[in-house]
Design a protein around this motif. Structure first.
Motif, short mmCIF file in Angstrom:
data_model
loop_
_atom_site.label_atom_id
_atom_site.label_comp_id
_atom_site.label_asym_id
_atom_site.label_seq_id
_atom_site.Cartn_x
_atom_site.Cartn_y
_atom_site.Cartn_z
N ALA A 143 -7.60 8.82 -11.23
CA ALA A 143 -6.80 8.28 -12.33
C ALA A 143 -5.32 8.56 -12.14
O ALA A 143 -4.46 7.70 -12.37
N GLN A 144 -5.00 9.78 -11.70
CA GLN A 144 -3.60 10.11 -11.46
C GLN A 144 -3.02 9.26 -10.34
O GLN A 144 -1.87 8.79 -10.43
N ALA A 145 -3.78 9.03 -9.28
CA ALA A 145 -3.31 8.20 -8.18
C ALA A 145 -3.06 6.77 -8.63
O ALA A 145 -2.11 6.12 -8.19
N THR A 146 -3.92 6.27 -9.52
CA THR A 146 -3.76 4.90 -10.02
C THR A 146 -2.51 4.78 -10.89
O THR A 146 -1.75 3.81 -10.77
N THR B 263 0.83 -1.19 0.00
CA THR B 263 0.00 0.00 0.00
C THR B 263 0.87 1.24 0.00
O THR B 263 1.80 1.36 0.78
N PHE B 264 0.57 2.19 -0.89
CA PHE B 264 1.38 3.40 -1.00
C PHE B 264 0.69 4.61 -0.39
O PHE B 264 1.25 5.69 -0.37
N ARG B 265 -0.56 4.46 0.10
CA ARG B 265 -1.20 5.57 0.79
C ARG B 265 -1.85 5.07 2.07
O ARG B 265 -2.34 3.95 2.14
N SER C 255 5.49 12.30 -14.13
CA SER C 255 5.44 13.59 -13.43
C SER C 255 4.63 14.59 -14.24
O SER C 255 3.90 15.41 -13.69
N ASN C 256 4.75 14.53 -15.57
CA ASN C 256 3.94 15.40 -16.43
C ASN C 256 2.46 15.03 -16.34
O ASN C 256 1.59 15.91 -16.34
N ILE C 257 2.17 13.73 -16.26
CA ILE C 257 0.78 13.28 -16.14
C ILE C 257 0.15 13.80 -14.85
O ILE C 257 -1.04 14.11 -14.81
N LEU C 258 0.95 13.93 -13.80
CA LEU C 258 0.43 14.33 -12.50
C LEU C 258 0.26 15.84 -12.35
O LEU C 258 -0.14 16.31 -11.29
N ASP C 259 0.57 16.60 -13.39
CA ASP C 259 0.31 18.03 -13.36
C ASP C 259 -1.19 18.31 -13.33
O ASP C 259 -2.01 17.45 -13.71
N THR C 260 -1.58 19.51 -12.92
CA THR C 260 -3.00 19.87 -12.91
C THR C 260 -3.56 19.83 -14.33
O THR C 260 -3.00 20.45 -15.24
N TYR D 36 -6.57 13.80 -0.35
CA TYR D 36 -7.02 12.59 0.32
C TYR D 36 -6.22 11.37 -0.16
O TYR D 36 -5.86 10.50 0.65
N LEU D 37 -5.94 11.31 -1.45
CA LEU D 37 -5.18 10.19 -2.01
C LEU D 37 -3.68 10.35 -1.80
O LEU D 37 -2.91 9.51 -2.25
N GLU D 38 -3.28 11.43 -1.14
CA GLU D 38 -1.89 11.68 -0.73
C GLU D 38 -0.94 11.73 -1.93
O GLU D 38 0.23 11.33 -1.82
N ILE D 39 -1.41 12.26 -3.05
CA ILE D 39 -0.57 12.31 -4.25
C ILE D 39 0.67 13.17 -4.05
O ILE D 39 1.78 12.75 -4.40
N PRO D 40 0.56 14.40 -3.49
CA PRO D 40 1.79 15.22 -3.34
C PRO D 40 2.86 14.52 -2.50
O PRO D 40 4.04 14.52 -2.88
#
Length: 381
Positions: free
Chosen positions: A241-244, A19-21, A298-303, A323-327
């Motif tokens: 989707a970004q978290a996945t 688990t990563f989050r 990293s580009n995909i995770l941009d706004t 909530y998904l702790e992406i940052p």
């Protein structure tokens, strides 16, 4: 699928992955922003601890929120409709995929819309229902005293909806697992660089509706205020989707670190890398590809660009990202990639040293042959 435990109604046949989050197990509560654009409220404490609700009493409907969450905990398994994201490929051929979805208008009630990097469409295999919760307050009490709230649940018909992102992730709302798998099979012809089935990342949540309470996400359950429109779901789906996709690369980075852990250890013990030149070059190539892929994600995770034209949705997207702790996860992954980069630099230096040593031996051998030949000729005369 990176989960430490299974939610009610979930399949238990998949092999568990790390688990990563932390929000999968910590029961963290996140109140989502309303339409006025205010940011979501992050409740730093976790449910079940003494005094948690004393700290959030200033929030609207805190007591009602507590009662509703306790009610949700007692719902039978599978009562809530699913929100599931699958990272199945490097990308999708979006133009062909859009045309295919258009062709399913009659069969599956499809009505695709292209929203920048995402295709949105209803896609119905079978009728679906979702729980909506209405609360009735007991008004015949002293306003200064705690009041009772009665829950009245009802089922409302919904259409299952799909959000397909061009970087190889699909987010599905309101389908059962059997129909999700059927849709994924139909998606395969449009996948570019398909992910092996065992490596497909899955993010699983659930949702319901409560028109009288502030939207929130708690214990991977999303509460929405309205059943109308798809833009709020779009903002939430972007973050999921970004978290996945991030989970896919987190696993890849961890596997790479684990597979190369022995190299510095052996160098420390023996003073050299016990690899052939060819093997060393292959390992350098693998590490370089890993670093490039992480830069791409990293580009995909941009706004997403859509929030330039729909700025009121960005606070909702940001709240789900938090909530998904992406940052935090991106920061940790970048740190791990820096370890891989250091190893890559070390191997490059070792390879250059090997090449320099090889050239030195060639020069020494040539000089030796030259001196031997010169000595032979001098004796001949």
């Amino acid at each position: 699928m990176h989960r430490t435990g299974e939610q009610p109604g979930r399949s238990t046949q998949r092999t568990a992955k790390p688990t990563f989050r932390t929000t999968k197990t910590s029961q963290k509560l996140k109140l989502l922003p309303e339409e006025d654009g205010e940011p979501g409220t992050d409740v730093d404490e976790y449910l079940g601890l003494t005094g948690v609700y004393d700290q959030i009493e200033h929030m609207r409907g805190a007591q009602d929120l507590r009662n509703e969450i306790n009610r949700l905990k007692s719902l039978p398994p599978g009562s809530l409709p699913r929100v599931t994201a699958y990272a199945t490929a490097s990308s999708y051929t979006m133009t062909q995929l859009f045309k295919w979805i258009q062709s399913r208008k009659v069969q599956n009630d499809a009505a695709p819309k292209l929203l920048d990097e995402c295709i949105y469409t209803p896609f119905v295999y079978a009728p679906s229902e979702a729980i909506t919760i209405n609360m009735e307050e007991n008004l015949l009490v002293d306003q200064d005293e705690p009041h009772d709230v009665t829950f009245r649940e009802s089922l409302i018909p919904i259409k299952s909806e799909v959000f397909i992102f061009d970087y190889g992730v699909v987010v599905i709302w309101g389908m059962d697992e059997r129909h999700e798998k059927e849709f994924l099979q139909e998606l395969e012809p449009f996948e570019v660089e398909k992910v092996d089935e065992d490596d497909i990342e899955i993010e699983e949540l659930e949702f319901y509706f409560n028109p009288t309470a502030q939207s929130r996400i708690y214990n991977d359950v999303i509460s929405l205020r309205t059943t109308k429109g798809h833009m709020a779901k779009l903002a939430i789906s972007h973050a999921i989707a970004q978290a996945t996709k991030l989970s896919l690369y987190e696993g890849l980075v961890d596997e790479t670190i684990e597979a190369t852990r022995h190299i510095p250890q052996r160098m420390a013990e023996s003073g050299t890398v016990e690899m052939t030149r060819k093997g060393l070059i292959k390992k350098i190539g693998q590490l370089f590809i890993m670093r490039v892929n992480v830069n791409l994600v990293s580009n995909i995770l941009d706004t997403p660009e859509i929030f330039w034209s729909e700025p009121t949705l960005q606070p909702l997207y940001t709240a789900i990202r938090e909530y998904l702790e992406i940052p935090q996860r991106v920061e940790i992954m970048n740190h791990r990639v820096s370890v891989i980069s250091d190893l890559l630099d070390m191997l490059n230096g070792h390879l250059n040293g090997m090449h320099g040593e090889f050239l030195e031996w060639i020069v020494i051998i040539l000089i030796g042959k030259y001196l031997a030949k010169t000595s032979t000729l001098s004796h001949a005369y």
